[in-house]
Design a protein around this motif. Sequence first.
Motif, PDB file in Angstrom:
ATOM      1  N   THR A 132       8.505  13.213  -6.993  1.00  0.00           N
ATOM      2  CA  THR A 132       8.478  14.676  -7.074  1.00  0.00           C
ATOM      3  C   THR A 132       9.637  15.281  -6.295  1.00  0.00           C
ATOM      4  O   THR A 132      10.310  16.197  -6.782  1.00  0.00           O
ATOM      5  CB  THR A 132       7.135  15.210  -6.551  1.00  0.00           C
ATOM      6  N   VAL A 147       1.468   4.227  -2.832  1.00  0.00           N
ATOM      7  CA  VAL A 147       0.748   5.488  -3.029  1.00  0.00           C
ATOM      8  C   VAL A 147       1.634   6.694  -2.728  1.00  0.00           C
ATOM      9  O   VAL A 147       1.336   7.802  -3.171  1.00  0.00           O
ATOM     10  CB  VAL A 147      -0.549   5.548  -2.184  1.00  0.00           C
ATOM     11  N   PHE A 148       2.735   6.486  -1.990  1.00  0.00           N
ATOM     12  CA  PHE A 148       3.648   7.571  -1.679  1.00  0.00           C
ATOM     13  C   PHE A 148       4.727   7.760  -2.746  1.00  0.00           C
ATOM     14  O   PHE A 148       5.507   8.704  -2.669  1.00  0.00           O
ATOM     15  CB  PHE A 148       4.324   7.340  -0.321  1.00  0.00           C
ATOM     16  N   SER A 149       4.784   6.892  -3.727  1.00  0.00           N
ATOM     17  CA  SER A 149       5.831   6.996  -4.744  1.00  0.00           C
ATOM     18  C   SER A 149       5.757   8.282  -5.566  1.00  0.00           C
ATOM     19  O   SER A 149       6.809   8.822  -5.911  1.00  0.00           O
ATOM     20  CB  SER A 149       5.850   5.761  -5.635  1.00  0.00           C
ATOM     21  N   TRP A 175       0.814  -1.213   0.000  1.00  0.00           N
ATOM     22  CA  TRP A 175       0.000   0.000   0.000  1.00  0.00           C
ATOM     23  C   TRP A 175       0.850   1.267   0.000  1.00  0.00           C
ATOM     24  O   TRP A 175       0.378   2.336  -0.376  1.00  0.00           O
ATOM     25  CB  TRP A 175      -0.945   0.004   1.207  1.00  0.00           C
ATOM     26  N   THR A 176       2.128   1.154   0.384  1.00  0.00           N
ATOM     27  CA  THR A 176       2.992   2.326   0.432  1.00  0.00           C
ATOM     28  C   THR A 176       3.353   2.857  -0.960  1.00  0.00           C
ATOM     29  O   THR A 176       3.947   3.923  -1.068  1.00  0.00           O
ATOM     30  CB  THR A 176       4.283   2.011   1.199  1.00  0.00           C
ATOM     31  N   VAL A 179       5.011  11.213  -4.479  1.00  0.00           N
ATOM     32  CA  VAL A 179       5.621  12.231  -3.622  1.00  0.00           C
ATOM     33  C   VAL A 179       7.137  12.077  -3.633  1.00  0.00           C
ATOM     34  O   VAL A 179       7.873  13.062  -3.778  1.00  0.00           O
ATOM     35  CB  VAL A 179       5.067  12.132  -2.183  1.00  0.00           C
ATOM     36  N   SER A 180       7.608  10.843  -3.526  1.00  0.00           N
ATOM     37  CA  SER A 180       9.050  10.585  -3.549  1.00  0.00           C
ATOM     38  C   SER A 180       9.661  10.989  -4.885  1.00  0.00           C
ATOM     39  O   SER A 180      10.740  11.589  -4.925  1.00  0.00           O
ATOM     40  CB  SER A 180       9.331   9.112  -3.286  1.00  0.00           C
TER      41      SER A 180
END
Length: 174
Positions: free
Chosen positions: A135, A128-130, A125-126, A132-133
């Motif tokens: 960017t 979804v943070f890719s 599920w993490t 942001v990383s």
Amino acid sequence: VEIFRRNLASQYRQSIIGLLAAFLPALVVTAWCTLINHARVINIEALDVPYPAFVLMSMMLWTTFVESMNAPIEALKQELPAMAKAMFPAEAIVLAHIGDVLFHFGVKLVLIVAAILWFRLPVGWTVVFSPVSLTLLILFGASIGLILAPLNALYQDVSKMLNAFATFWLFLDR
């Protein structure tokens, strides 16, 4: 947006391999590192993912970082004559080149997804943070490039040294 389209069209107008150039270097390095690893020339510790997938995904992210560092430098170098003639904000040129970096990462993302499917890697599920990383990675590279762009306008060696330093930086180990 118009500058981005013009730059993209000019990049692939006289190219034989086209979009393949976006991920061909990462494929070559992945194959090379995998051969070196199988030959036991280097000692790689146990990883949670297969080594070829690790190298491929790492190279995709690294080349995106290096492209984002070079984007402001190349933008200033290529568009300086146009900036002198026409009245438009310099930010538009940098953003257009950052758009190129994002476009090329989109092409590389196809290969990353293919590697995930090929090696049957679990996706948590993490993921979804890719974005942001990614960017932050691009912004960090672009900020380094923005700091070095005026210096490169005076001394063209800066971009050459940056590429040499980035290659050295890639192979630095803990």
